[in-house]
Design a protein around this motif. Structure first.
Motif, PDB file in Angstrom:
ATOM      1  N   LEU A 150       0.826  -1.202   0.000  1.00 44.00           N
ATOM      2  CA  LEU A 150       0.000   0.000   0.000  1.00 44.00           C
ATOM      3  C   LEU A 150       0.865   1.258   0.000  1.00 44.00           C
ATOM      4  CD1 LEU A 150      -2.840  -0.992   2.511  1.00 44.00           C
ATOM      5  CD2 LEU A 150      -2.889  -1.074   0.013  1.00 44.00           C
ATOM      6  N   HIS A 151       1.958   1.242   0.738  1.00 43.22           N
ATOM      7  CA  HIS A 151       2.852   2.395   0.743  1.00 43.22           C
ATOM      8  C   HIS A 151       3.526   2.569  -0.621  1.00 43.22           C
ATOM      9  CE1 HIS A 151       2.943   3.972   4.905  1.00 43.22           C
ATOM     10  NE2 HIS A 151       2.489   2.759   5.214  1.00 43.22           N
ATOM     11  N   THR A 152       3.892   1.453  -1.247  1.00 43.67           N
ATOM     12  CA  THR A 152       4.451   1.534  -2.600  1.00 43.67           C
ATOM     13  C   THR A 152       3.421   2.098  -3.568  1.00 43.67           C
ATOM     14  OG1 THR A 152       5.911  -0.354  -2.183  1.00 43.67           O
ATOM     15  CG2 THR A 152       5.490   0.218  -4.485  1.00 43.67           C
ATOM     16  N   GLN A 153       2.183   1.609  -3.471  1.00 39.72           N
ATOM     17  CA  GLN A 153       1.122   2.099  -4.337  1.00 39.72           C
ATOM     18  C   GLN A 153       0.884   3.589  -4.142  1.00 39.72           C
ATOM     19  OE1 GLN A 153      -0.366   1.070  -6.894  1.00 39.72           O
ATOM     20  NE2 GLN A 153      -2.008   2.571  -7.069  1.00 39.72           N
ATOM     21  N   TYR A 154       0.945   4.054  -2.920  1.00 44.27           N
ATOM     22  CA  TYR A 154       0.760   5.479  -2.658  1.00 44.27           C
ATOM     23  C   TYR A 154       1.788   6.312  -3.424  1.00 44.27           C
ATOM     24  CZ  TYR A 154       0.674   9.990  -0.309  1.00 44.27           C
ATOM     25  OH  TYR A 154       0.603  11.341  -0.063  1.00 44.27           O
ATOM     26  N   SER A 155       3.039   5.848  -3.449  1.00 41.17           N
ATOM     27  CA  SER A 155       4.092   6.608  -4.137  1.00 41.17           C
ATOM     28  C   SER A 155       3.817   6.722  -5.629  1.00 41.17           C
ATOM     29  CB  SER A 155       5.455   5.958  -3.892  1.00 41.17           C
ATOM     30  OG  SER A 155       5.562   4.699  -4.528  1.00 41.17           O
ATOM     31  N   TYR A 156       3.153   5.725  -6.213  1.00 37.07           N
ATOM     32  CA  TYR A 156       2.780   5.789  -7.629  1.00 37.07           C
ATOM     33  C   TYR A 156       1.544   6.653  -7.831  1.00 37.07           C
ATOM     34  CZ  TYR A 156       6.010   2.138  -9.212  1.00 37.07           C
ATOM     35  OH  TYR A 156       7.130   1.425  -9.538  1.00 37.07           O
ATOM     36  N   GLN A 157       0.555   6.439  -6.992  1.00 35.75           N
ATOM     37  CA  GLN A 157      -0.744   7.076  -7.200  1.00 35.75           C
ATOM     38  C   GLN A 157      -0.699   8.575  -6.936  1.00 35.75           C
ATOM     39  OE1 GLN A 157      -3.828   4.397  -5.874  1.00 35.75           O
ATOM     40  NE2 GLN A 157      -5.314   6.047  -5.707  1.00 35.75           N
ATOM     41  N   VAL A 158       0.234   9.009  -6.081  1.00 39.71           N
ATOM     42  CA  VAL A 158       0.359  10.437  -5.817  1.00 39.71           C
ATOM     43  C   VAL A 158       0.952  11.147  -7.035  1.00 39.71           C
ATOM     44  CG1 VAL A 158       2.705  10.493  -4.814  1.00 39.71           C
ATOM     45  CG2 VAL A 158       0.940  12.074  -3.978  1.00 39.71           C
ATOM     46  N   MET A 159       1.678  10.409  -7.886  1.00 41.00           N
ATOM     47  CA  MET A 159       2.229  10.971  -9.126  1.00 41.00           C
ATOM     48  C   MET A 159       1.220  10.916 -10.263  1.00 41.00           C
ATOM     49  SD  MET A 159       6.188   9.607  -9.315  1.00 41.00           S
ATOM     50  CE  MET A 159       5.725   7.866  -9.279  1.00 41.00           C
ATOM     51  N   VAL A 160       0.569   9.751 -10.425  1.00 38.86           N
ATOM     52  CA  VAL A 160      -0.408   9.532 -11.499  1.00 38.86           C
ATOM     53  C   VAL A 160      -1.671   8.956 -10.866  1.00 38.86           C
ATOM     54  CG1 VAL A 160      -0.885   8.364 -13.686  1.00 38.86           C
ATOM     55  CG2 VAL A 160       1.467   9.058 -13.142  1.00 38.86           C
ATOM     56  N   PRO A 161      -2.772   9.707 -10.824  1.00 41.68           N
ATOM     57  CA  PRO A 161      -3.992   9.220 -10.154  1.00 41.68           C
ATOM     58  C   PRO A 161      -4.483   7.875 -10.683  1.00 41.68           C
ATOM     59  CG  PRO A 161      -4.174  11.561 -10.605  1.00 41.68           C
ATOM     60  CD  PRO A 161      -2.922  11.101 -11.298  1.00 41.68           C
ATOM     61  N   GLU A 162      -4.236   7.576 -11.959  1.00 39.08           N
ATOM     62  CA  GLU A 162      -4.686   6.308 -12.545  1.00 39.08           C
ATOM     63  C   GLU A 162      -3.783   5.133 -12.189  1.00 39.08           C
ATOM     64  OE1 GLU A 162      -6.613   9.521 -14.758  1.00 39.08           O
ATOM     65  OE2 GLU A 162      -4.547   9.172 -14.127  1.00 39.08           O
ATOM     66  N   ALA A 163      -2.664   5.380 -11.524  1.00 38.17           N
ATOM     67  CA  ALA A 163      -1.687   4.325 -11.248  1.00 38.17           C
ATOM     68  C   ALA A 163      -2.333   3.172 -10.485  1.00 38.17           C
ATOM     69  CB  ALA A 163      -0.505   4.891 -10.467  1.00 38.17           C
ATOM     70  N   PHE A 164      -1.926   1.956 -10.823  1.00 36.57           N
ATOM     71  CA  PHE A 164      -2.521   0.769 -10.223  1.00 36.57           C
ATOM     72  C   PHE A 164      -1.430  -0.252  -9.918  1.00 36.57           C
ATOM     73  CE2 PHE A 164      -2.509   0.369 -14.802  1.00 36.57           C
ATOM     74  CZ  PHE A 164      -2.042  -0.913 -15.031  1.00 36.57           C
ATOM     75  N   ALA A 165      -1.793  -1.228  -9.110  1.00 34.28           N
ATOM     76  CA  ALA A 165      -0.890  -2.320  -8.757  1.00 34.28           C
ATOM     77  C   ALA A 165      -1.478  -3.630  -9.239  1.00 34.28           C
ATOM     78  CB  ALA A 165      -0.678  -2.370  -7.246  1.00 34.28           C
ATOM     79  N   ILE A 166      -0.647  -4.442  -9.883  1.00 34.10           N
ATOM     80  CA  ILE A 166      -1.055  -5.797 -10.258  1.00 34.10           C
ATOM     81  C   ILE A 166      -0.349  -6.765  -9.320  1.00 34.10           C
ATOM     82  CG2 ILE A 166      -1.121  -7.561 -12.052  1.00 34.10           C
ATOM     83  CD1 ILE A 166      -0.962  -5.379 -14.131  1.00 34.10           C
ATOM     84  N   VAL A 167      -1.134  -7.589  -8.647  1.00 35.40           N
ATOM     85  CA  VAL A 167      -0.591  -8.636  -7.784  1.00 35.40           C
ATOM     86  C   VAL A 167      -0.805  -9.974  -8.476  1.00 35.40           C
ATOM     87  CG1 VAL A 167      -0.697  -9.756  -5.533  1.00 35.40           C
ATOM     88  CG2 VAL A 167      -1.118  -7.290  -5.715  1.00 35.40           C
ATOM     89  N   MET A 168       0.283 -10.677  -8.752  1.00 36.26           N
ATOM     90  CA  MET A 168       0.218 -12.002  -9.370  1.00 36.26           C
ATOM     91  C   MET A 168       0.449 -13.034  -8.268  1.00 36.26           C
ATOM     92  SD  MET A 168      -0.219 -11.087 -12.580  1.00 36.26           S
ATOM     93  CE  MET A 168       0.014 -12.636 -13.464  1.00 36.26           C
ATOM     94  N   ALA A 169      -0.558 -13.869  -8.021  1.00 40.28           N
ATOM     95  CA  ALA A 169      -0.484 -14.854  -6.938  1.00 40.28           C
ATOM     96  C   ALA A 169      -0.757 -16.243  -7.505  1.00 40.28           C
ATOM     97  CB  ALA A 169      -1.493 -14.508  -5.841  1.00 40.28           C
ATOM     98  N   PRO A 170       0.260 -16.877  -8.100  1.00 36.41           N
ATOM     99  CA  PRO A 170       0.035 -18.129  -8.835  1.00 36.41           C
ATOM    100  C   PRO A 170      -0.457 -19.293  -7.979  1.00 36.41           C
ATOM    101  CG  PRO A 170       2.386 -17.658  -8.610  1.00 36.41           C
ATOM    102  CD  PRO A 170       1.656 -16.431  -8.165  1.00 36.41           C
TER     103      PRO A 170
END
Length: 232
Positions: A150-170
């Motif tokens: 979530l903290h990593t995602q915040y660093s992206y989303q504060v730059m680009v509002p559309e920024a998203f995270a993909i979690v791959m859980a095989p």
């Protein structure tokens, strides 16, 4: 500074490095929503989905996600996370993910830390890309966003509002991948005010909406060309 870096070893270029992905990508005949199953309700949407008319659509090739998982296979078998950065160009109000950059990194079974990030910035600068998101594996965990995620995602989303995270859980039999973003303003406010590090709990936003949600403005586009830069 950027031209001095020797970082351009392209692992994958699909379908061809000589074909421009712009014109074909704009055709909607090969476009469909990316759907993931809610493990609790068995549905593909819920009140916890992220819907906002202010967010611009994002297109991504599902093959890019599959190729990333293949490149992460050795780490996954060792129960080590792998992470990558998603770069996109913006055309007529839509983001098109055309680049996956896998940086040098240090990994454990539940975390992944990118190293030498100036190499990532150099590629983004040279190709005029927006850092529209990131992708990482949960090799032995379920499909969710940890507090560190979530903290990593915040660093992206504060730059680009559309920024998203993909979690791959095989290994998650109920949902092997998910596409998430922080709720806004609730989740963004929580993370903005959080100074804790490591794994920790976050309180729920006052508006009752979860800290993070599934994205519904992300679409898979089978015509979209992409390149993968594996810098490890």
């Amino acid at each position: 500074m950027y031209h001095q870096m020797n970082i351009h070893a392209v692992t994958v270029s699909f379908p061809s490095p000589s074909i421009s992905g712009v014109e074909d990508a704009l055709q909607v005949s090969h476009l469909s929503p990316i759907k993931t199953t809610d493990p609790k309700h068995g549905t593909t949407s819920s009140s916890h989905d992220c819907r906002s008319s202010s967010l611009q659509d994002v297109h991504i090739s599902e093959r890019l996600m599959e190729d990333f998982l293949e490149l992460a296979k050795d780490n996954t078998e060792k129960d080590l996370e792998t992470c990558g950065v998603l770069g996109a160009f913006l055309d007529s109000g839509t983001f098109y993910v055309t680049t996956l950059i896998i940086p040098k990194q240090e990994s454990s079974s539940n975390s992944c830390l990118a190293k030498n990030e100036e190499e990532v910035f150099a590629i983004q600068h040279e190709h005029s890309l927006f850092p529209v998101g990131w992708i990482h594996t949960h090799p032995s965990q379920s499909c969710f966003m940890s507090s560190i995620d979530l903290h990593t995602q915040y660093s992206y989303q504060v730059m680009v509002p559309e920024a998203f995270a993909i979690v791959m859980a095989p290994t998650d039999t109920s949902r092997n991948y998910g596409i998430f973003r922080l709720s806004d303003p609730g989740g963004m406010d929580i993370l903005r005010d959080c100074a804790e590090t490591g794994f920790h709990l976050h309180k729920d936003p006052a508006d009752g909406i979860p800290v993070y949600q599934r994205c519904t403005n992300v679409y898979k586009n089978s015509n979209l060309r992409f390149e993968i830069f594996d810098l490890r």
